[in-house]
Enzyme design. Structure first.
Site, PDB file in Angstrom:
ATOM      1  N   ASP A 108       0.851  -1.191   0.000  1.00  0.00           N
ATOM      2  CA  ASP A 108       0.000   0.000   0.000  1.00  0.00           C
ATOM      3  C   ASP A 108       0.882   1.234   0.000  1.00  0.00           C
ATOM      4  OD1 ASP A 108      -0.055   0.976   3.155  1.00  0.00           O
ATOM      5  OD2 ASP A 108       0.039  -1.207   2.967  1.00  0.00           O
ATOM      6  N   GLU A 200      -7.359   4.997  12.741  1.00  0.00           N
ATOM      7  CA  GLU A 200      -6.216   4.870  13.643  1.00  0.00           C
ATOM      8  C   GLU A 200      -6.300   5.791  14.851  1.00  0.00           C
ATOM      9  OE1 GLU A 200      -2.500   5.134  11.513  1.00  0.00           O
ATOM     10  OE2 GLU A 200      -3.408   4.378   9.659  1.00  0.00           O
TER      11      GLU A 200
END
Length: 317
Positions: A108, A200
């Site tokens: 990614d 996150e």
């Protein structure tokens, strides 16, 4: 006339003026003479008591402080990354020790990786450890678009990678606004992986966070007609998102420097390191594995309508 004997200066009686001079003279020496001519006694200074530790106690205390510093340094800076220095008993590739038992690898990226040579990356699709899918950052919050997304997204499809896009969630921004911003930023096509919600940051209110995330997920699923993927760390998932609602979404787990995934529930992708090295990318990159076969990966993608023939990927040729 009878003469008197001469009188010396020393034998002359002292007058007032002479006595004053004597007093001044005595004061210049730092103390005044008493009327009887005796000096005043000096005051004795009190001795200050000094307190000190025995030498062995001092050495013991310093040793304890040093031990605490070393333990803290190991706990925060060495132990979390000790996996990097472990011997690799499996297969080493792309600058790291690859997890054992997985055949489908991916990575990614975002604008932090800079300019990417997709021609070099394409060669990895037929490497001993094939790299076949890629996720890339598309948006963040309610108004930030990744500057490299459009180019990388097009290049990934052109070079035969199974591609996907993710949104970095900001708890301080309205959830529906973030979902609509992602929809405007990303035009997914059949064969692409489902949208990804990257969470996150918890924010100030844990309960509100779960409510807002469910709003984002429902809006995205309604628009793209596919269940989004939920990306978060192992600790974040177990602490804040471990319930039936969030467990129903495909899980992409971020768990670094471990030999295997410790999460007990089902998961689809595992981001196992942020120290990968791939040809065509100068900066270090996150590496992932898919928990399944290539056929199962393709089944996870947005389906093609029956009227459109599914293109054959490079990995299937």
């Amino acid at each position: 006339m009878i003469k008197q004997p001469p009188i010396t200066v020393a034998s002359r009686p002292q007058g007032k003026a002479s006595r004053k001079r004597n007093v001044k003279k005595s004061s210049s020496s730092g103390r005044l003479s008493s009327p009887k001519g005796k000096a005043r006694p000096r005051r004795k200074k009190k001795k200050e008591r000094s307190w000190s530790l025995p030498r062995w106690t001092y050495c013991l205390a310093m040793g304890g402080v040093a031990a605490l510093i070393l333990i803290g340094f190991y706990y925060f800076f060495i132990e979390p990354y000790s996996y990097r220095w472990k011997p690799c008993y499996g297969m080493k590739a792309y600058g790291v020790c690859l997890p054992y038992g997985f055949s489908i690898h991916g990575f990614d990226i975002s604008h932090h990786q800079g300019q990417i040579d997709w021609g070099e990356l394409q060669k990895l699709q037929k490497a001993p450890f094939p790299v076949r899918f890629v996720f890339m950052k598309a948006s963040e919050g309610g108004d930030f678009s990744d500057t490299a997304f459009v180019r990388n997204f097009d290049e990934a499809r052109r070079h035969g990678f199974v591609r996907g896009a993710y949104h970095f969630y900001n708890p301080k921004t309205d959830a529906l606004r973030q979902a609509d911003f992602f929809i405007r930023s990303v035009k997914l096509e059949p064969g692409d992986l489902p949208p990804v919600l990257d969470i996150e940051v918890r924010g100030e209110d844990e309960r509100k966070l779960r409510t807002d995330l469910s709003i984002w997920l429902r809006r995205i699923e309604q628009y793209y007609k596919v269940k989004p993927i939920l990306y978060t760390s192992y600790k974040f998932k177990t602490r804040y998102l471990s319930d039936s609602l969030f467990n129903s979404y495909p899980y992409w787990i971020a768990h670094y420097y471990v030999d295997s995934v410790e999460y007990d529930g089902p998961w689809r992708f595992w981001q196992h390191t942020d120290m990968g090295k791939l040809p065509g990318i100068r900066e270090k990159v996150d590496l992932n594995v898919f928990n399944g076969s290539m056929e199962e990966l393709l089944q996870l993608t947005i389906p093609y309508p029956d009227t459109i023939q599914k293109p054959q990927s490079i990995s299937e040729k």
